[in-house]
Design an enzyme around this catalytic site. Structure first.
Site, PDB file in Angstrom:
ATOM      1  N   LYS A  13       6.579 -10.175   1.618  1.00 35.17           N
ATOM      2  CA  LYS A  13       6.502 -10.902   2.895  1.00 35.17           C
ATOM      3  C   LYS A  13       5.067 -11.287   3.220  1.00 35.17           C
ATOM      4  O   LYS A  13       4.791 -12.417   3.594  1.00 35.17           O
ATOM      5  CB  LYS A  13       7.038 -10.050   4.062  1.00 35.17           C
ATOM      6  CG  LYS A  13       8.509  -9.768   4.016  1.00 35.17           C
ATOM      7  CD  LYS A  13       8.960  -9.048   5.281  1.00 35.17           C
ATOM      8  CE  LYS A  13       8.186  -7.798   5.569  1.00 35.17           C
ATOM      9  NZ  LYS A  13       8.591  -6.549   5.004  1.00 35.17           N
ATOM     10  N   ARG A  88      12.764  -5.504  13.628  1.00 36.49           N
ATOM     11  CA  ARG A  88      13.163  -4.588  12.567  1.00 36.49           C
ATOM     12  C   ARG A  88      14.403  -3.795  12.945  1.00 36.49           C
ATOM     13  O   ARG A  88      14.867  -2.989  12.139  1.00 36.49           O
ATOM     14  CB  ARG A  88      12.022  -3.609  12.320  1.00 36.49           C
ATOM     15  CG  ARG A  88      11.370  -3.724  10.958  1.00 36.49           C
ATOM     16  CD  ARG A  88      10.265  -2.709  10.965  1.00 36.49           C
ATOM     17  NE  ARG A  88       9.696  -2.375   9.707  1.00 36.49           N
ATOM     18  CZ  ARG A  88       8.642  -2.949   9.149  1.00 36.49           C
ATOM     19  NH1 ARG A  88       8.098  -3.995   9.692  1.00 36.49           N
ATOM     20  NH2 ARG A  88       8.139  -2.470   8.038  1.00 36.49           N
ATOM     21  N   ARG A 127       0.733  -1.110  -5.406  1.00 40.45           N
ATOM     22  CA  ARG A 127      -0.089  -1.467  -4.248  1.00 40.45           C
ATOM     23  C   ARG A 127      -0.856  -0.243  -3.740  1.00 40.45           C
ATOM     24  O   ARG A 127      -1.993  -0.353  -3.297  1.00 40.45           O
ATOM     25  CB  ARG A 127       0.801  -2.034  -3.135  1.00 40.45           C
ATOM     26  CG  ARG A 127       0.028  -2.490  -1.923  1.00 40.45           C
ATOM     27  CD  ARG A 127       0.886  -3.255  -0.955  1.00 40.45           C
ATOM     28  NE  ARG A 127       1.588  -2.372  -0.041  1.00 40.45           N
ATOM     29  CZ  ARG A 127       2.498  -2.781   0.844  1.00 40.45           C
ATOM     30  NH1 ARG A 127       2.831  -4.050   0.915  1.00 40.45           N
ATOM     31  NH2 ARG A 127       3.077  -1.926   1.649  1.00 40.45           N
ATOM     32  N   ARG A 133      -3.124   2.409   1.001  1.00 39.87           N
ATOM     33  CA  ARG A 133      -2.500   2.553   2.314  1.00 39.87           C
ATOM     34  C   ARG A 133      -1.808   3.903   2.401  1.00 39.87           C
ATOM     35  O   ARG A 133      -1.066   4.287   1.496  1.00 39.87           O
ATOM     36  CB  ARG A 133      -1.481   1.418   2.518  1.00 39.87           C
ATOM     37  CG  ARG A 133      -1.703   0.657   3.795  1.00 39.87           C
ATOM     38  CD  ARG A 133      -0.796  -0.526   3.888  1.00 39.87           C
ATOM     39  NE  ARG A 133       0.544  -0.153   4.288  1.00 39.87           N
ATOM     40  CZ  ARG A 133       1.499  -1.040   4.525  1.00 39.87           C
ATOM     41  NH1 ARG A 133       1.252  -2.320   4.384  1.00 39.87           N
ATOM     42  NH2 ARG A 133       2.700  -0.653   4.881  1.00 39.87           N
ATOM     43  N   ARG A 144      10.874   4.528   3.998  1.00 36.02           N
ATOM     44  CA  ARG A 144      10.815   3.165   4.539  1.00 36.02           C
ATOM     45  C   ARG A 144      11.962   2.315   4.013  1.00 36.02           C
ATOM     46  O   ARG A 144      12.516   1.480   4.725  1.00 36.02           O
ATOM     47  CB  ARG A 144       9.468   2.525   4.222  1.00 36.02           C
ATOM     48  CG  ARG A 144       8.380   2.957   5.231  1.00 36.02           C
ATOM     49  CD  ARG A 144       6.995   2.956   4.643  1.00 36.02           C
ATOM     50  NE  ARG A 144       6.560   1.668   4.196  1.00 36.02           N
ATOM     51  CZ  ARG A 144       5.738   1.465   3.163  1.00 36.02           C
ATOM     52  NH1 ARG A 144       5.289   2.490   2.466  1.00 36.02           N
ATOM     53  NH2 ARG A 144       5.380   0.258   2.829  1.00 36.02           N
TER      54      ARG A 144
HETATM   55  P1  ADP Z   1       6.078  -2.608   5.086  1.00 36.49           P
HETATM   56  O1  ADP Z   1       6.992  -3.746   5.378  1.00 36.49           O
HETATM   57  O2  ADP Z   1       5.445  -2.658   3.744  1.00 36.49           O
HETATM   58  O3  ADP Z   1       6.692  -1.248   5.363  1.00 36.49           O
HETATM   59  P2  ADP Z   1       4.553  -3.091   7.553  1.00 36.49           P
HETATM   60  O4  ADP Z   1       3.082  -3.297   7.610  1.00 36.49           O
HETATM   61  O5  ADP Z   1       5.421  -4.211   7.992  1.00 36.49           O
HETATM   62  O6  ADP Z   1       4.813  -2.689   6.054  1.00 36.49           O
HETATM   63  O7  ADP Z   1       4.946  -1.803   8.425  1.00 36.49           O
HETATM   64  C1  ADP Z   1       4.321  -0.557   8.248  1.00 36.49           C
HETATM   65  C2  ADP Z   1       4.840   0.453   9.290  1.00 36.49           C
HETATM   66  O8  ADP Z   1       4.531   0.005  10.615  1.00 36.49           O
HETATM   67  C3  ADP Z   1       6.351   0.668   9.303  1.00 36.49           C
HETATM   68  O9  ADP Z   1       6.780   1.616   8.344  1.00 36.49           O
HETATM   69  C4  ADP Z   1       6.569   1.168  10.748  1.00 36.49           C
HETATM   70  O10 ADP Z   1       6.192   2.517  10.887  1.00 36.49           O
HETATM   71  C5  ADP Z   1       5.587   0.326  11.523  1.00 36.49           C
HETATM   72  N1  ADP Z   1       6.189  -0.935  12.034  1.00 36.49           N
HETATM   73  C6  ADP Z   1       5.861  -2.201  11.633  1.00 36.49           C
HETATM   74  N2  ADP Z   1       6.599  -3.127  12.278  1.00 36.49           N
HETATM   75  C7  ADP Z   1       7.426  -2.449  13.104  1.00 36.49           C
HETATM   76  C8  ADP Z   1       8.432  -2.825  14.028  1.00 36.49           C
HETATM   77  N3  ADP Z   1       8.770  -4.126  14.222  1.00 36.49           N
HETATM   78  N4  ADP Z   1       9.075  -1.851  14.706  1.00 36.49           N
HETATM   79  C9  ADP Z   1       8.773  -0.563  14.532  1.00 36.49           C
HETATM   80  N5  ADP Z   1       7.844  -0.123  13.668  1.00 36.49           N
HETATM   81  C10 ADP Z   1       7.170  -1.042  12.958  1.00 36.49           C
END
Ligand code: ADP
Length: 191
Positions: A13, A88, A127, A133, A144
């Protein structure tokens, strides 16, 4: 132009969003990035948010919506926005819809990026070596992915019912994925 991007962690993404914002000239709103920015501050809120992110769990819906609403109301988002990693959950999608109805700015398209699970795990572990990270370790990755299947994948039906879903095969080359995304956006934007 308002676009929602749905896909499991590691689907690509972030990469595709960077290309899209360059082309469409709209801001890239990654809730993951926004939450990590808050996490870097030294405060009770940042420690609270870290407890979710570091465990691979989702931050509370209303907190995330508040952060997104603030951004959406800023001048930066006058021409639209590209949401990466938001909504999400179904609750977040409903909160976003309520906000958009109130502001009379309907969503154009929900893009779903599809990638097989084993490929996702391999990409995320790779990654982890490059970016370092904190949540890219095997345990948290599994959590996740589980959270994605349980809480986020129902959004695919949610947007399909609204006639806004476009599913893209994320296992092609970066260029081909981007090509399919552009075609899907052109089609939905005409509708
Ligand atoms: P990835 O899609 O690789 O898991 P993101 O950077 O999108 O990475 O998200 C990392 C973390 O941030 C998620 O595992 C969650 O803890 C938090 N997070 C991100 N977006 C949301 C959201 N819309 N609602 C709740 N938690 C979120």
């Amino acid at each position: 132009m308002l676009i929602v991007f749905i896909g499991p962690p590691g689907a690509g993404k972030g990469t595709q969003c960077r290309r899209l914002v360059e082309q469409l000239k709209i801001p890239h709103l990654s809730t993951g990035e926004m939450l990590r920015a808050v996490k870097r501050q030294e405060s009770a809120l940042s420690r609270w948010i870290a407890s979710y992110i570091d465990a691979g769990k989702l931050a509370p819906d209303h907190l995330v919506m508040r952060i997104v609403a603030q951004k959406l109301q800023s001048d930066e988002c006058k021409r639209g926005a590209l949401f990466d990693g938001f909504p999400r959950t179904i609750v977040q999608a409903q909160l976003l819809d309520d906000f958009l109805v109130e502001h009379r700015t309907p969503l154009d398209i929900a893009l779903e990026l599809k990638v097989d699970e084993q490929i996702l795990i391999d990409r995320l572990l790779k990654r982890a070596e490059i970016d370092g990270r904190a949540d890219d370790n095997y345990e948290t990755i599994r959590e996740r992915l589980k959270v994605f299947h349980e809480q986020t994948s129902p959004l695919i039906q949610y947007y399909a019912k609204q006639g806004k879903l476009a599913s893209i095969n994320g296992m092609q080359s970066e260029e081909d994925v981007f090509g399919e995304i552009q075609a899907a956006i052109a089609k939905h934007h005409r509708q």
